[in-house]
Design a protein around this motif. Structure first.
Motif, PDB file in Angstrom:
ATOM      1  N   VAL A 190      95.161  48.050  59.363  1.00  0.00           N
ATOM      2  CA  VAL A 190      94.229  47.081  58.777  1.00  0.00           C
ATOM      3  C   VAL A 190      93.417  46.500  59.928  1.00  0.00           C
ATOM      4  CG1 VAL A 190      95.745  46.547  56.845  1.00  0.00           C
ATOM      5  CG2 VAL A 190      95.926  45.185  58.926  1.00  0.00           C
ATOM      6  N   PRO A 191      92.231  45.955  59.617  1.00  0.00           N
ATOM      7  CA  PRO A 191      91.629  45.807  58.302  1.00  0.00           C
ATOM      8  C   PRO A 191      90.798  47.031  57.913  1.00  0.00           C
ATOM      9  CG  PRO A 191      90.253  44.737  59.925  1.00  0.00           C
ATOM     10  CD  PRO A 191      91.447  45.277  60.672  1.00  0.00           C
ATOM     11  N   VAL A 192      90.565  47.118  56.602  1.00  0.00           N
ATOM     12  CA  VAL A 192      89.595  48.075  56.065  1.00  0.00           C
ATOM     13  C   VAL A 192      88.655  47.291  55.157  1.00  0.00           C
ATOM     14  CG1 VAL A 192      89.211  50.145  54.686  1.00  0.00           C
ATOM     15  CG2 VAL A 192      91.260  49.974  56.119  1.00  0.00           C
ATOM     16  N   LEU A 193      87.364  47.477  55.373  1.00  0.00           N
ATOM     17  CA  LEU A 193      86.371  46.913  54.462  1.00  0.00           C
ATOM     18  C   LEU A 193      85.961  48.004  53.494  1.00  0.00           C
ATOM     19  CD1 LEU A 193      84.372  44.479  53.838  1.00  0.00           C
ATOM     20  CD2 LEU A 193      82.697  45.792  55.148  1.00  0.00           C
TER      21      LEU A 193
ATOM     22  N   PHE B 184      96.221  42.184  56.305  1.00  0.00           N
ATOM     23  CA  PHE B 184      97.563  41.606  56.366  1.00  0.00           C
ATOM     24  C   PHE B 184      97.396  40.158  56.787  1.00  0.00           C
ATOM     25  CE2 PHE B 184     101.364  40.866  59.198  1.00  0.00           C
ATOM     26  CZ  PHE B 184     102.287  40.742  58.176  1.00  0.00           C
ATOM     27  N   TRP B 185      98.109  39.265  56.142  1.00  0.00           N
ATOM     28  CA  TRP B 185      97.853  37.822  56.297  1.00  0.00           C
ATOM     29  C   TRP B 185      97.901  37.356  57.756  1.00  0.00           C
ATOM     30  CZ3 TRP B 185     101.224  34.294  58.445  1.00  0.00           C
ATOM     31  CH2 TRP B 185     102.542  34.725  58.647  1.00  0.00           C
ATOM     32  N   ALA B 186      98.737  37.995  58.588  1.00  0.00           N
ATOM     33  CA  ALA B 186      98.892  37.539  59.975  1.00  0.00           C
ATOM     34  C   ALA B 186      97.988  38.278  60.953  1.00  0.00           C
ATOM     35  CB  ALA B 186     100.350  37.684  60.413  1.00  0.00           C
ATOM     36  N   SER B 187      97.184  39.196  60.455  1.00  0.00           N
ATOM     37  CA  SER B 187      96.365  40.025  61.340  1.00  0.00           C
ATOM     38  C   SER B 187      95.167  39.257  61.894  1.00  0.00           C
ATOM     39  CB  SER B 187      95.861  41.267  60.587  1.00  0.00           C
ATOM     40  OG  SER B 187      94.886  41.949  61.357  1.00  0.00           O
ATOM     41  N   LEU B 188      95.126  39.122  63.210  1.00  0.00           N
ATOM     42  CA  LEU B 188      93.967  38.471  63.823  1.00  0.00           C
ATOM     43  C   LEU B 188      92.713  39.326  63.651  1.00  0.00           C
ATOM     44  CD1 LEU B 188      93.163  39.788  66.933  1.00  0.00           C
ATOM     45  CD2 LEU B 188      95.492  38.989  67.327  1.00  0.00           C
ATOM     46  N   PHE B 189      92.891  40.645  63.577  1.00  0.00           N
ATOM     47  CA  PHE B 189      91.745  41.547  63.412  1.00  0.00           C
ATOM     48  C   PHE B 189      91.185  41.453  61.987  1.00  0.00           C
ATOM     49  CE2 PHE B 189      94.572  43.451  66.623  1.00  0.00           C
ATOM     50  CZ  PHE B 189      93.712  43.418  67.712  1.00  0.00           C
TER      51      PHE B 189
ATOM     52  N   GLU C 219      87.181  38.506  57.406  1.00  0.00           N
ATOM     53  CA  GLU C 219      87.064  37.441  56.404  1.00  0.00           C
ATOM     54  C   GLU C 219      86.145  36.326  56.890  1.00  0.00           C
ATOM     55  OE1 GLU C 219      90.403  36.647  53.660  1.00  0.00           O
ATOM     56  OE2 GLU C 219      91.624  37.361  55.352  1.00  0.00           O
ATOM     57  N   TRP C 220      86.270  35.957  58.160  1.00  0.00           N
ATOM     58  CA  TRP C 220      85.379  34.924  58.715  1.00  0.00           C
ATOM     59  C   TRP C 220      83.920  35.350  58.581  1.00  0.00           C
ATOM     60  CZ3 TRP C 220      88.630  34.434  63.818  1.00  0.00           C
ATOM     61  CH2 TRP C 220      89.717  33.571  63.589  1.00  0.00           C
ATOM     62  N   ALA C 221      83.646  36.596  58.946  1.00  0.00           N
ATOM     63  CA  ALA C 221      82.262  37.082  58.905  1.00  0.00           C
ATOM     64  C   ALA C 221      81.706  37.050  57.480  1.00  0.00           C
ATOM     65  CB  ALA C 221      82.195  38.500  59.475  1.00  0.00           C
ATOM     66  N   LEU C 222      82.488  37.522  56.528  1.00  0.00           N
ATOM     67  CA  LEU C 222      82.037  37.530  55.134  1.00  0.00           C
ATOM     68  C   LEU C 222      81.801  36.106  54.627  1.00  0.00           C
ATOM     69  CD1 LEU C 222      84.375  40.314  53.705  1.00  0.00           C
ATOM     70  CD2 LEU C 222      81.885  40.471  53.952  1.00  0.00           C
ATOM     71  N   LYS C 223      82.683  35.200  54.983  1.00  0.00           N
ATOM     72  CA  LYS C 223      82.547  33.817  54.515  1.00  0.00           C
ATOM     73  C   LYS C 223      81.360  33.121  55.168  1.00  0.00           C
ATOM     74  CE  LYS C 223      87.329  33.216  53.078  1.00  0.00           C
ATOM     75  NZ  LYS C 223      88.631  32.551  53.264  1.00  0.00           N
TER      76      LYS C 223
END
Length: 221
Positions: free
Chosen positions: A55-58, A11-16, A21-25
């Protein structure tokens, strides 16, 4: 790594979710992003995470991994370049400890301070400030928690740099006192200036409006 191999349901506002996304990038892993409406949860999310329904789910090769910090560890173990966790077992254990500590104390305290008033707010602020002092002691003298580069603990605590100031504005409170926590303030600058982080933040105004609506809804009930 092809884009079809990795998906992030968030979800766009989810800090979790942003942690994932940070880790993947930071690892340079391509992924497909799937936006979830957490106010009207999809059958996809309910099937992937039937226990917590969050969320999140990878999704990696169609296999779901849940819980943001567990996902970070999975990412680090699956793609071993640009490691996030330190190699030494003791340092690794400390990073896990502090991320768990922050999630169990600071996230809840800051959320309560934003959403509530009176004694509940004051109690939450006390916990939040005491917890922040612990984090201040941990980051003092370092650029990032893991040293010279962003690592697991920086990602886990990254919400402090961006979400917490928004929550402070919405709830009219202060935990991040620059005079009391200069090392954290310096870390925030370093963290937000990293190009991967800078390019991976939700619009602040939209975040502010979202949490203002949340606070308004909670206060009306």
């Amino acid at each position: 790594m092809g884009r079809e191999d990795v998906k992030v349901v968030s979800f766009w506002a989810s800090l979790f979710g942003r942690r994932v996304e940070w880790a993947l990038k930071l690892k340079g892993i391509q992924y497909e992003y799937i936006e979830e409406d957490i106010s009207n949860k999809s059958s996809l999310l309910l099937n992937l995470n039937p226990v917590h329904k969050k969320v999140p789910v990878l999704l990696h090769h169609q296999k779901p991994i849940i819980e943001s910090c567990l996902i970070l560890e999975y990412i680090d173990e699956t793609w071993m370049h640009n490691p996030l966790l330190p190699p030494q077992p003791h340092q690794k254990a400390l990073a896990r400890f502090w991320s768990k500590f922050a999630d169990e104390t600071m996230v809840d305290a800051a959320w309560m301070a934003m959403c509530f008033s009176g004694n509940e707010k004051e109690s939450a602020l006390k916990v939040g400030r005491e917890s922040m002092q612990r984090i201040e002691d941990e980051i003092r003298g370092k650029k990032f928690f893991g040293g010279d580069d962003i690592g697991y603990l920086d990602i886990a605590l990254g919400w402090i740099s961006y979400w917490l100031p928004v929550w402070e504005q919405v709830g009219s409170f202060q935990i991040l006192d620059p005079l009391k926590f200069p090392a954290i303030i310096a870390w925030i600058t370093n963290f937000l200036n990293h190009p991967v982080i800078t390019d991976s933040l939700p619009p602040r105004n939209e975040l502010l409006l979202y949490y203002q609506r949340i606070r308004s809804q909670l206060s009306s009930t």
